[in-house]
Design an enzyme around this catalytic site. Structure first.
Site, PDB file in Angstrom:
ATOM      1  N   LEU A  33       0.812  -1.211   0.000  1.00 16.60           N
ATOM      2  CA  LEU A  33       0.000   0.000   0.000  1.00 16.60           C
ATOM      3  C   LEU A  33       0.851   1.269   0.000  1.00 16.60           C
ATOM      4  CD1 LEU A  33      -2.758  -1.081   2.578  1.00 16.60           C
ATOM      5  CD2 LEU A  33      -2.743  -1.363   0.089  1.00 16.60           C
ATOM      6  N   GLY A  36      -1.579   6.339  -2.857  1.00 14.47           N
ATOM      7  CA  GLY A  36      -2.713   6.167  -3.784  1.00 14.47           C
ATOM      8  C   GLY A  36      -3.794   5.333  -3.126  1.00 14.47           C
ATOM      9  N   HIS A  37      -3.395   4.187  -2.559  1.00 11.88           N
ATOM     10  CA  HIS A  37      -4.361   3.335  -1.855  1.00 11.88           C
ATOM     11  C   HIS A  37      -4.972   4.085  -0.667  1.00 11.88           C
ATOM     12  CE1 HIS A  37      -1.463   0.175  -3.486  1.00 11.88           C
ATOM     13  NE2 HIS A  37      -2.604  -0.192  -4.032  1.00 11.88           N
ATOM     14  N   GLN A  61      -4.810 -12.634 -12.716  1.00  9.38           N
ATOM     15  CA  GLN A  61      -4.666 -11.442 -13.550  1.00  9.38           C
ATOM     16  C   GLN A  61      -3.223 -11.223 -14.023  1.00  9.38           C
ATOM     17  OE1 GLN A  61      -6.144  -8.680 -10.367  1.00  9.38           O
ATOM     18  NE2 GLN A  61      -4.520  -7.334 -11.068  1.00  9.38           N
TER      19      GLN A  61
HETATM   20  P1  AMP Z   1      -3.485  -2.209  -6.919  1.00 10.69           P
HETATM   21  O1  AMP Z   1      -3.101  -2.556  -5.513  1.00 10.69           O
HETATM   22  O2  AMP Z   1      -2.361  -1.676  -7.735  1.00 10.69           O
HETATM   23  O3  AMP Z   1      -4.288  -3.292  -7.589  1.00 10.69           O
HETATM   24  O4  AMP Z   1      -4.485  -0.970  -6.784  1.00 10.69           O
HETATM   25  C1  AMP Z   1      -5.615  -1.020  -5.967  1.00 10.69           C
HETATM   26  C2  AMP Z   1      -6.466   0.194  -6.234  1.00 10.69           C
HETATM   27  O5  AMP Z   1      -5.713   1.382  -5.933  1.00 10.69           O
HETATM   28  C3  AMP Z   1      -6.922   0.317  -7.693  1.00 10.69           C
HETATM   29  O6  AMP Z   1      -8.250   0.791  -7.750  1.00 10.69           O
HETATM   30  C4  AMP Z   1      -5.953   1.315  -8.244  1.00 10.69           C
HETATM   31  O7  AMP Z   1      -6.448   2.036  -9.358  1.00 10.69           O
HETATM   32  C5  AMP Z   1      -5.760   2.235  -7.064  1.00 10.69           C
HETATM   33  N1  AMP Z   1      -4.517   2.982  -7.201  1.00 10.69           N
HETATM   34  C6  AMP Z   1      -3.275   2.465  -7.434  1.00 10.69           C
HETATM   35  N2  AMP Z   1      -2.387   3.467  -7.574  1.00 10.69           N
HETATM   36  C7  AMP Z   1      -3.073   4.629  -7.449  1.00 10.69           C
HETATM   37  C8  AMP Z   1      -2.708   6.023  -7.503  1.00 10.69           C
HETATM   38  N3  AMP Z   1      -1.474   6.407  -7.733  1.00 10.69           N
HETATM   39  N4  AMP Z   1      -3.693   6.934  -7.319  1.00 10.69           N
HETATM   40  C9  AMP Z   1      -4.965   6.544  -7.095  1.00 10.69           C
HETATM   41  N5  AMP Z   1      -5.366   5.265  -7.029  1.00 10.69           N
HETATM   42  C10 AMP Z   1      -4.438   4.330  -7.207  1.00 10.69           C
END
Ligand code: AMP
Length: 279
Positions: A33, A36-37, A61
């Site tokens: 995390l 963004g998360h 995936q």
């Molecule tokens: P992930 O763990 O990469 O699968 O991401 C989980 C969620 O966090 C997804 O909805 C992503 O789009 C979102 N996410 C990842 N990176 C960012 C970021 N930099 N800004 C906003 N949301 C993000």
């Protein structure tokens, strides 16, 4: 904060919350995390009675030659971040809990899953849509939060939720970036210092396209972005595309609104980014 590993327990708790009228917000993640998360978690904590963060590195995936095995797994650190940010439940199932032996059922969002990243990552969005559908059922979420960073994923999940009559509302959340403009991503940890400098160029090029969109057409914009990305050190482009902002369909050359989406390798790391263009 409670950590849940079993789907049946997640479902039992979700049903109890639902019966009590407590609204659940779901933030699906693959862990490692970052800010963004955290921004997605913050939105849920603000709007929902209960926030569930799922942490699951979803093998379905990843393609056979992709980074499933080396994807960062930082569970203890993730738990601390969730606690600090007022998460109520972390749902962290094992692979065999999500996909037990003999598992057969998958969700596909036709056409949308085959373009952009889907062309380069065969089966990727089928894996994403399937896991997200399962998470919606297990958490009975009122709302689920997705980053605009993964724009195609967001639009595919919106379409899946509509087509399959999920009652979960999809909440798009803005891209959180480093000071240098690089979109935050768990995969950024693969980048060396020099690669970070190169990768920071991606968002600058997209910003330039946003300004250009006022007077240039789609063909001119794509050409310029392509040349810009090509000139970044260690880069290899998968695609540069302009698509309809709402449904990712092809746009005509004089469209007034679009998403400009790119996927580019910096060294051995594949990065995606996008920007909304409006006339
Ligand atoms: P992930 O763990 O990469 O699968 O991401 C989980 C969620 O966090 C997804 O909805 C992503 O789009 C979102 N996410 C990842 N990176 C960012 C970021 N930099 N800004 C906003 N949301 C993000």
């Amino acid at each position: 904060m409670k950590i849940i590993k079993k789907a049946s327990e997640m479902q039992r708790i979700a049903l109890k919350l639902f019966k009590c009228g407590e609204e659940v917000g779901l933030v699906p993640t693959m862990g490692a995390l970052h800010e963004g998360h955290v921004s997605l978690i913050g939105k849920s904590v603000k709007h929902d009675d209960i926030t569930v963060v799922s942490i699951f590195v979803n093998p379905t995936q990843f393609g056979p030659n992709e980074d499933y095995l080396k994807y960062p797994r930082l569970f203890e650190q993730d738990i601390k971040i969730c606690k600090k940010n007022h998460v109520n439940y972390v749902f962290a199932p094992s692979v065999s809990e999500m996909f037990p032996d003999g598992y057969k059922t998958f969700v596909e969002v036709k056409d949308m899953q085959d373009i952009l990243c889907g062309e380069y990552r065969k089966g990727h969005f089928k894996g994403v849509a399937t896991v997200v559908a399962k998470l919606f059922n297990m958490t009975m979420a009122e709302r689920a939060y997705f980053g605009i960073k993964d724009f195609q994923q967001l639009r595919i999940i919106e379409k899946m939720a509509k087509d399959l009559n999920f009652r979960t509302k999809i909440v798009p959340c803005p891209v959180i970036r480093e000071k240098n403009g690089l979109a935050m991503s768990s995969r950024n940890s693969y980048l060396s210092e020099n690669e970070i400098k190169a990768a920071a160029g991606i968002s600058k090029i997209l910003k330039g396209a946003k300004a250009d969109f006022k007077e240039k057409d789609a063909v001119q914009i794509i050409k310029k972005v392509y040349a810009g990305l090509e000139s970044l050190p260690e880069s290899k482009i998968d695609y540069v595309e302009m698509r309809d902002y709402n449904n990712l369909s092809k746009i005509n050359i004089n469209a007034k609104k679009a998403v400009l989406a790119v996927a580019v390798w910096i060294g051995k790391t594949r990065l995606i980014d996008n920007i909304m263009l409006v006339k």
